[in-house]
Design a protein around this motif. Structure first.
Motif, PDB file in Angstrom:
ATOM      1  N   SER A   1      14.827   4.343   1.887  1.00 31.93           N
ATOM      2  CA  SER A   1      14.886   5.172   3.095  1.00 31.93           C
ATOM      3  C   SER A   1      15.208   6.625   2.773  1.00 31.93           C
ATOM      4  CB  SER A   1      15.994   4.644   4.002  1.00 31.93           C
ATOM      5  OG  SER A   1      17.233   4.692   3.299  1.00 31.93           O
ATOM      6  N   GLU A   2      15.905   6.874   1.673  1.00 32.25           N
ATOM      7  CA  GLU A   2      16.407   8.229   1.400  1.00 32.25           C
ATOM      8  C   GLU A   2      15.997   8.772   0.041  1.00 32.25           C
ATOM      9  OE1 GLU A   2      20.703   8.261   0.883  1.00 32.25           O
ATOM     10  OE2 GLU A   2      20.747   6.080   1.050  1.00 32.25           O
ATOM     11  N   ARG A   3      15.528   7.902  -0.857  1.00 32.11           N
ATOM     12  CA  ARG A   3      15.043   8.336  -2.166  1.00 32.11           C
ATOM     13  C   ARG A   3      13.652   7.743  -2.364  1.00 32.11           C
ATOM     14  NH1 ARG A   3      18.839  11.467  -2.113  1.00 32.11           N
ATOM     15  NH2 ARG A   3      20.875  11.045  -3.010  1.00 32.11           N
ATOM     16  N   ILE A   4      12.884   8.383  -3.223  1.00 28.86           N
ATOM     17  CA  ILE A   4      11.515   7.898  -3.445  1.00 28.86           C
ATOM     18  C   ILE A   4      11.539   6.632  -4.301  1.00 28.86           C
ATOM     19  CG2 ILE A   4       9.256   8.445  -4.435  1.00 28.86           C
ATOM     20  CD1 ILE A   4      10.218  11.493  -4.116  1.00 28.86           C
ATOM     21  N   ILE A   5      11.060   5.527  -3.736  1.00 28.92           N
ATOM     22  CA  ILE A   5      10.934   4.287  -4.505  1.00 28.92           C
ATOM     23  C   ILE A   5       9.452   3.900  -4.461  1.00 28.92           C
ATOM     24  CG2 ILE A   5      11.676   1.888  -4.797  1.00 28.92           C
ATOM     25  CD1 ILE A   5      14.136   3.563  -4.903  1.00 28.92           C
ATOM     26  N   PRO A   6       8.684   4.349  -5.450  1.00 28.72           N
ATOM     27  CA  PRO A   6       7.244   4.021  -5.439  1.00 28.72           C
ATOM     28  C   PRO A   6       7.069   2.506  -5.389  1.00 28.72           C
ATOM     29  CG  PRO A   6       7.733   5.652  -7.138  1.00 28.72           C
ATOM     30  CD  PRO A   6       9.058   5.130  -6.643  1.00 28.72           C
ATOM     31  N   GLY A   7       6.161   2.023  -4.560  1.00 29.15           N
ATOM     32  CA  GLY A   7       5.926   0.584  -4.461  1.00 29.15           C
ATOM     33  C   GLY A   7       6.494  -0.008  -3.190  1.00 29.15           C
ATOM     34  N   TYR A   8       7.436   0.698  -2.550  1.00 27.68           N
ATOM     35  CA  TYR A   8       8.004   0.199  -1.288  1.00 27.68           C
ATOM     36  C   TYR A   8       7.242   0.914  -0.167  1.00 27.68           C
ATOM     37  CZ  TYR A   8      11.804  -1.738   1.600  1.00 27.68           C
ATOM     38  OH  TYR A   8      12.567  -2.454   2.508  1.00 27.68           O
ATOM     39  N   GLY A   9       6.020   0.452   0.063  1.00 26.55           N
ATOM     40  CA  GLY A   9       5.085   1.209   0.905  1.00 26.55           C
ATOM     41  C   GLY A   9       4.895   0.639   2.290  1.00 26.55           C
ATOM     42  N   GLY A  10       3.743   0.963   2.859  1.00 28.95           N
ATOM     43  CA  GLY A  10       3.346   0.402   4.153  1.00 28.95           C
ATOM     44  C   GLY A  10       4.199   0.873   5.317  1.00 28.95           C
ATOM     45  N   GLY A  11       4.989   1.931   5.097  1.00 29.84           N
ATOM     46  CA  GLY A  11       5.891   2.376   6.166  1.00 29.84           C
ATOM     47  C   GLY A  11       7.241   1.669   6.115  1.00 29.84           C
ATOM     48  N   MET A  12       7.459   0.840   5.087  1.00 23.53           N
ATOM     49  CA  MET A  12       8.765   0.166   4.989  1.00 23.53           C
ATOM     50  C   MET A  12       9.890   1.161   4.682  1.00 23.53           C
ATOM     51  SD  MET A  12       8.937  -2.880   5.898  1.00 23.53           S
ATOM     52  CE  MET A  12      10.616  -3.106   5.324  1.00 23.53           C
ATOM     53  N   SER A  13       9.591   2.203   3.889  1.00 26.86           N
ATOM     54  CA  SER A  13      10.630   3.211   3.632  1.00 26.86           C
ATOM     55  C   SER A  13      10.982   3.918   4.940  1.00 26.86           C
ATOM     56  CB  SER A  13      10.157   4.207   2.572  1.00 26.86           C
ATOM     57  OG  SER A  13       8.944   4.814   2.972  1.00 26.86           O
ATOM     58  N   SER A  14       9.958   4.193   5.750  1.00 27.27           N
ATOM     59  CA  SER A  14      10.183   4.827   7.057  1.00 27.27           C
ATOM     60  C   SER A  14      10.991   3.910   7.964  1.00 27.27           C
ATOM     61  CB  SER A  14       8.833   5.116   7.717  1.00 27.27           C
ATOM     62  OG  SER A  14       7.818   5.356   6.765  1.00 27.27           O
TER      63      SER A  14
ATOM     64  N   ASN B   1      25.774  -2.219  -7.121  1.00 32.45           N
ATOM     65  CA  ASN B   1      26.319  -1.932  -8.455  1.00 32.45           C
ATOM     66  C   ASN B   1      26.413  -0.431  -8.729  1.00 32.45           C
ATOM     67  OD1 ASN B   1      26.883  -4.562  -9.461  1.00 32.45           O
ATOM     68  ND2 ASN B   1      24.687  -4.912  -9.767  1.00 32.45           N
ATOM     69  N   GLY B   2      26.352   0.372  -7.652  1.00 30.29           N
ATOM     70  CA  GLY B   2      26.531   1.814  -7.805  1.00 30.29           C
ATOM     71  C   GLY B   2      25.265   2.589  -8.132  1.00 30.29           C
ATOM     72  N   LEU B   3      24.120   1.907  -8.152  1.00 29.87           N
ATOM     73  CA  LEU B   3      22.882   2.586  -8.565  1.00 29.87           C
ATOM     74  C   LEU B   3      22.592   3.834  -7.727  1.00 29.87           C
ATOM     75  CD1 LEU B   3      20.454   2.485 -10.512  1.00 29.87           C
ATOM     76  CD2 LEU B   3      19.226   1.170  -8.766  1.00 29.87           C
ATOM     77  N   ASN B   4      22.963   3.794  -6.424  1.00 31.78           N
ATOM     78  CA  ASN B   4      22.676   4.933  -5.531  1.00 31.78           C
ATOM     79  C   ASN B   4      23.339   6.222  -5.990  1.00 31.78           C
ATOM     80  OD1 ASN B   4      25.215   5.638  -3.666  1.00 31.78           O
ATOM     81  ND2 ASN B   4      25.248   3.464  -4.241  1.00 31.78           N
ATOM     82  N   ALA B   5      24.404   6.102  -6.765  1.00 26.47           N
ATOM     83  CA  ALA B   5      25.157   7.295  -7.149  1.00 26.47           C
ATOM     84  C   ALA B   5      24.568   8.001  -8.367  1.00 26.47           C
ATOM     85  CB  ALA B   5      26.617   6.924  -7.419  1.00 26.47           C
ATOM     86  N   MET B   6      23.622   7.369  -9.042  1.00 20.85           N
ATOM     87  CA  MET B   6      23.043   7.963 -10.250  1.00 20.85           C
ATOM     88  C   MET B   6      22.043   9.064  -9.886  1.00 20.85           C
ATOM     89  SD  MET B   6      24.528   6.346 -12.713  1.00 20.85           S
ATOM     90  CE  MET B   6      23.594   6.994 -14.098  1.00 20.85           C
ATOM     91  N   GLY B   7      22.034  10.112 -10.678  1.00 19.90           N
ATOM     92  CA  GLY B   7      21.043  11.169 -10.479  1.00 19.90           C
ATOM     93  C   GLY B   7      19.857  11.011 -11.406  1.00 19.90           C
ATOM     94  N   VAL B   8      20.124  10.553 -12.620  1.00 19.50           N
ATOM     95  CA  VAL B   8      19.026  10.257 -13.553  1.00 19.50           C
ATOM     96  C   VAL B   8      19.299   8.911 -14.205  1.00 19.50           C
ATOM     97  CG1 VAL B   8      18.416  12.634 -14.128  1.00 19.50           C
ATOM     98  CG2 VAL B   8      20.241  11.470 -15.412  1.00 19.50           C
ATOM     99  N   GLY B   9      18.279   8.265 -14.685  1.00 19.43           N
ATOM    100  CA  GLY B   9      18.442   7.024 -15.424  1.00 19.43           C
ATOM    101  C   GLY B   9      18.864   7.351 -16.855  1.00 19.43           C
ATOM    102  N   VAL B  10      19.805   6.589 -17.380  1.00 18.98           N
ATOM    103  CA  VAL B  10      20.198   6.799 -18.781  1.00 18.98           C
ATOM    104  C   VAL B  10      20.305   5.463 -19.519  1.00 18.98           C
ATOM    105  CG1 VAL B  10      21.404   9.024 -18.700  1.00 18.98           C
ATOM    106  CG2 VAL B  10      22.595   6.956 -17.922  1.00 18.98           C
TER     107      VAL B  10
ATOM    108  N   LYS C   1       0.843  -1.217   0.000  1.00 20.01           N
ATOM    109  CA  LYS C   1       0.000   0.000   0.000  1.00 20.01           C
ATOM    110  C   LYS C   1       0.867   1.252   0.000  1.00 20.01           C
ATOM    111  CE  LYS C   1      -3.877  -1.690   2.755  1.00 20.01           C
ATOM    112  NZ  LYS C   1      -4.487  -1.528   4.080  1.00 20.01           N
ATOM    113  N   PRO C   2       0.463   2.276  -0.752  1.00 18.97           N
ATOM    114  CA  PRO C   2       1.170   3.555  -0.667  1.00 18.97           C
ATOM    115  C   PRO C   2       1.150   4.083   0.764  1.00 18.97           C
ATOM    116  CG  PRO C   2      -0.478   3.580  -2.425  1.00 18.97           C
ATOM    117  CD  PRO C   2      -0.678   2.311  -1.667  1.00 18.97           C
ATOM    118  N   LEU C   3       2.111   4.900   1.113  1.00 18.67           N
ATOM    119  CA  LEU C   3       2.184   5.433   2.486  1.00 18.67           C
ATOM    120  C   LEU C   3       0.913   6.191   2.851  1.00 18.67           C
ATOM    121  CD1 LEU C   3       3.974   5.625   4.975  1.00 18.67           C
ATOM    122  CD2 LEU C   3       5.109   7.620   3.967  1.00 18.67           C
ATOM    123  N   LEU C   4       0.354   6.913   1.871  1.00 15.85           N
ATOM    124  CA  LEU C   4      -0.876   7.668   2.145  1.00 15.85           C
ATOM    125  C   LEU C   4      -2.056   6.766   2.482  1.00 15.85           C
ATOM    126  CD1 LEU C   4      -1.173  10.677  -0.366  1.00 15.85           C
ATOM    127  CD2 LEU C   4      -1.268  10.751   2.137  1.00 15.85           C
TER     128      LEU C   4
END
Ligand code: NAI
Length: 286
Positions: free
Chosen positions: A175-188, A277-286, A129-132
């Protein structure tokens, strides 16, 4: 003598906990596992029947030995916390001493001390569920099972951890970036786990000379991840967008845990270590 590790959150051979156990075993550690009570019977019978033998093979060809499997439910600190319906539940009534305090006592009675504590568990009943749309109970359950469970484990195990010991948990970038789908307070819950990693590193370091770190892992097709429902999409996304365009293997996280638990990491504490694999360091997807 070799080091002794207690790894909480292993119930099959697909998750990060299993891979961490293997890397620690390959480095010579004795392995104790904490397995969620409802999953205990099937895990132990699969182990006995040899279902995991292929995945028990270590780099030197030998099989990982698991010295003991303890039933554990990390949302309960002691028997007084356990509600009647759980006590009466057939699966729970079939085992005993599975609250965090009791497991720590059992490990102390059986082995005296440990060197390495691993928390590789999470649970969020409303994760889809979305956080809302998340209820208060769902949110608090996610925090209880995924964040406080770590505070509780460390609190109860630290008296039996040898100085120089190391404690590791698993977190996720939601925890620090928006990952839609990781809901229910799991990001929190993951944000709490990462913040607690810093505070616990201070307290455990000063008082017990124990290091506390968390691994921010990339996506893995574990049992828990499949339940969230978007894991294949996240794996594909990472392969397309990360600096290293390959699927992440659980062993890569296991090896990082073995490093963090070793004297090679003797000055690393309070850290969030990315194994993605370094994904956290990316600012945009390319
Ligand atoms: P997994 O399914 O192998 O491990 C989760 C374990 O938690 C299971 O064995 C389950 O039985 C146990 N568990 C759930 N509630 C429990 C409770 N109350 N008491 C004791 N054990 C309980 O899945 P995975 O994915 O390997 O998860 C391990 C850790 O890795 C978790 O903290 C997860 O959030 C984290 N992680 C996973 C990622 C992934 O893509 N799979 C990515 C980043 C972090």
């Amino acid at each position: 003598r070799g080091k002794r590790a207690f790894i909480a959150g292993v119930a099959d051979d697909n998750g990060y906990g299993w891979a961490i156990a293997k890397s620690l075993a390959a480095a010579g550690a004795e392995i104790l596992l904490g397995t969620w009570v409802p999953a205990l019977n099937i895990f132990e019978s699969s182990l006995r029947r040899g279902k995991f033998d292929e995945s028990r093979v270590l780099p030197d060809g030998s099989l990982m030995e698991i010295t003991k499997v303890y039933p554990l439910d990390a949302v309960f600190d002691n028997l007084e916390d356990v509600p009647e319906d759980i006590k009466a539940n057939k699966r729970y009534a079939g085992s005993s001493n599975w609250t965090v305090q009791e497991v720590a006592e059992s490990v102390k009675n059986d082995f005296g001390s440990i060197d390495i504590l691993v928390h590789s568990l999470a649970n969020g009943p409303e994760v889809t569920k979305p956080l809302l749309e998340t209820s208060r109970n769902g949110y608090l359950a996610a925090i209880s099972a995924s964040s406080y469970s770590y505070v509780s484990l460390l609190k109860h195990f630290i008296p039996i951890m040898n100085p120089g010991g190391s404690s590791i948990s698993l977190t996720y970038i939601a925890s620090e970036r928006i990952i839609p789908g990781y809901g229910g307070g799991m990001s929190s819950a993951k944000a709490a786990l990462e913040s607690d990693t810093r505070v616990l590193a201070f307290e455990a370091g000063r008082k017990h000379k124990v290091r506390v770190n968390t691994i921010s892992a990339g996506p893995l097709r574990s049992r828990a991840a499949k339940a969230i429902g978007f894991i294949d999409m996240m794996i594909d996304y990472s392969i397309v967008n990360a600096p290293l365009q390959k699927e992440l293997s659980a062993d890569e996280v296991g090896n990082t845990a073995a490093f963090l638990a070793s004297p090679l990491a003797s000055a690393i504490t309070g850290a969030v270590i990315y194994v993605d694999n370094g994904l956290n360091a990316m600012g945009v997807g390319v």
